[in-house]
Design an enzyme around this catalytic site. Structure first.
Site, PDB file in Angstrom:
ATOM      1  N   THR A 100       0.858  -1.186   0.000  1.00  0.00           N
ATOM      2  CA  THR A 100       0.000   0.000   0.000  1.00  0.00           C
ATOM      3  C   THR A 100       0.891   1.232   0.000  1.00  0.00           C
ATOM      4  O   THR A 100       1.916   1.268   0.701  1.00  0.00           O
ATOM      5  CB  THR A 100      -0.985   0.009   1.184  1.00  0.00           C
ATOM      6  OG1 THR A 100      -1.739   1.224   1.156  1.00  0.00           O
ATOM      7  CG2 THR A 100      -0.284  -0.127   2.525  1.00  0.00           C
ATOM      8  N   GLU A 101       0.532   2.224  -0.821  1.00  0.00           N
ATOM      9  CA  GLU A 101       1.450   3.324  -1.110  1.00  0.00           C
ATOM     10  C   GLU A 101       1.731   4.222   0.081  1.00  0.00           C
ATOM     11  O   GLU A 101       2.661   5.033   0.037  1.00  0.00           O
ATOM     12  CB  GLU A 101       0.935   4.145  -2.283  1.00  0.00           C
ATOM     13  CG  GLU A 101      -0.360   4.877  -2.022  1.00  0.00           C
ATOM     14  CD  GLU A 101      -1.020   5.297  -3.328  1.00  0.00           C
ATOM     15  OE1 GLU A 101      -1.214   6.504  -3.491  1.00  0.00           O
ATOM     16  OE2 GLU A 101      -1.337   4.433  -4.158  1.00  0.00           O
ATOM     17  N   ASN A 102       0.919   4.113   1.164  1.00  0.00           N
ATOM     18  CA  ASN A 102       1.244   4.904   2.344  1.00  0.00           C
ATOM     19  C   ASN A 102       2.327   4.261   3.201  1.00  0.00           C
ATOM     20  O   ASN A 102       2.665   4.779   4.255  1.00  0.00           O
ATOM     21  CB  ASN A 102      -0.011   5.205   3.183  1.00  0.00           C
ATOM     22  CG  ASN A 102      -0.797   3.965   3.530  1.00  0.00           C
ATOM     23  OD1 ASN A 102      -0.930   3.047   2.723  1.00  0.00           O
ATOM     24  ND2 ASN A 102      -1.347   3.919   4.728  1.00  0.00           N
TER      25      ASN A 102
ATOM     26  N   HIS B   7       7.107   7.060   3.056  1.00  0.00           N
ATOM     27  CA  HIS B   7       6.308   7.255   1.846  1.00  0.00           C
ATOM     28  C   HIS B   7       7.195   7.285   0.593  1.00  0.00           C
ATOM     29  O   HIS B   7       6.844   6.738  -0.461  1.00  0.00           O
ATOM     30  CB  HIS B   7       5.553   8.582   1.977  1.00  0.00           C
ATOM     31  CG  HIS B   7       4.293   8.633   1.175  1.00  0.00           C
ATOM     32  ND1 HIS B   7       3.565   9.790   0.998  1.00  0.00           N
ATOM     33  CD2 HIS B   7       3.625   7.679   0.476  1.00  0.00           C
ATOM     34  CE1 HIS B   7       2.511   9.544   0.235  1.00  0.00           C
ATOM     35  NE2 HIS B   7       2.527   8.284  -0.084  1.00  0.00           N
TER      36      HIS B   7
ATOM     37  N   SER C 178       8.121   3.870  -0.392  1.00  0.00           N
ATOM     38  CA  SER C 178       6.969   3.197  -0.982  1.00  0.00           C
ATOM     39  C   SER C 178       6.831   3.538  -2.462  1.00  0.00           C
ATOM     40  O   SER C 178       6.584   2.675  -3.305  1.00  0.00           O
ATOM     41  CB  SER C 178       5.692   3.578  -0.232  1.00  0.00           C
ATOM     42  OG  SER C 178       4.581   2.872  -0.741  1.00  0.00           O
TER      43      SER C 178
END
Length: 222
Positions: free
Chosen positions: A57-59, A96, A99
């Protein structure tokens, strides 16, 4: 056996959870996968442990599990869509920027995204309708669309007005060019690419009925 009979696998269109279950089944074992905001997040609920899928998940998380419910909910543990999620053994957390380096660096096998439109050649439009009062919401979609090895789209085939979201050319601002390889809808699964659109299976309609709904040439998948 006719094309209509051989392609139709359900007597009715698929609901959101049925579609999520289908996408989950199609993800290859061992894949690293990002699930976009909206409908795609449901896919996490139908992945099986034996598939050994690692969700990103990008967070800033690897090893996300299904959506959290009841006592599982931790307000600090959410996906990019702010939905509470669970963590699987071995889950990890990171900045972040790291990511996005995973997304941009080609380290994801598949991303599953929603869309406003997909073109016959796999162009994706999912961040802005172009309307003057619309709020642009690109998020990490452009990074995912260009960085993932395969892009799957989940969407309803038709708009509320009955227009096809699978189009000859996107009229909305593009997220990515030629990036979409599969489109999962409530009425059919489409395979897209430079050679046009092929139909893998249909739900609640025949192949000929589908041709009447979609303004692009369709061929059955081999």
């Amino acid at each position: 056996m006719s094309i209509e009979t051989s392609l139709q696998t359900s007597a009715t269109p698929l609901g959101r959870d049925d579609l999520a279950r289908l996408v989950a089944r199609d993800i290859q074992p061992g894949s690293f996968v990002n699930l976009g905001i909206g409908q795609p997040t449901l896919v996490s609920n139908y992945l099986k442990p034996e598939q050994n899928i690692t969700l990103h998940t990008e967070n800033g998380m690897l090893g996300m599990g299904p959506e959290a419910t009841g006592d599982q909910i931790d307000g600090d543990l959410i996906n990019a869509g702010k939905i509470p999620v669970t963590e699987l053994p071995g889950a990890s957390y990171f900045h972040h920027a790291d990511s996005f380096a995973i997304m941009r660096g080609g380290h994801l096998d598949i991303c599953v995204l929603g869309a406003f439109q997909v073109s016959a050649t796999g162009d994706l439009a999912n961040w802005h309708t172009g309307a003057p009062d619309a709020i642009p919401a690109v998020g990490g979609a452009m990074d995912l669309a260009t960085g993932a090895k395969d892009v799957f789209v989940m969407m309803t085939l038709l708009t509320r007005e009955g227009a096809s979201k699978l189009v000859e050319a996107c009229s909305y601002p593009l997220t990515g060019i030629g990036c979409v390889t599969r489109v999962y809808t409530d009425k059919a699964v489409f395979l897209t690419g430079p050679d046009g659109v092929r139909v893998r299976e249909t739900f609640g309609c025949t192949f000929e009925e589908l041709r009447g709904l979609v303004p692009v040439p369709l061929e059955p998948a081999p």
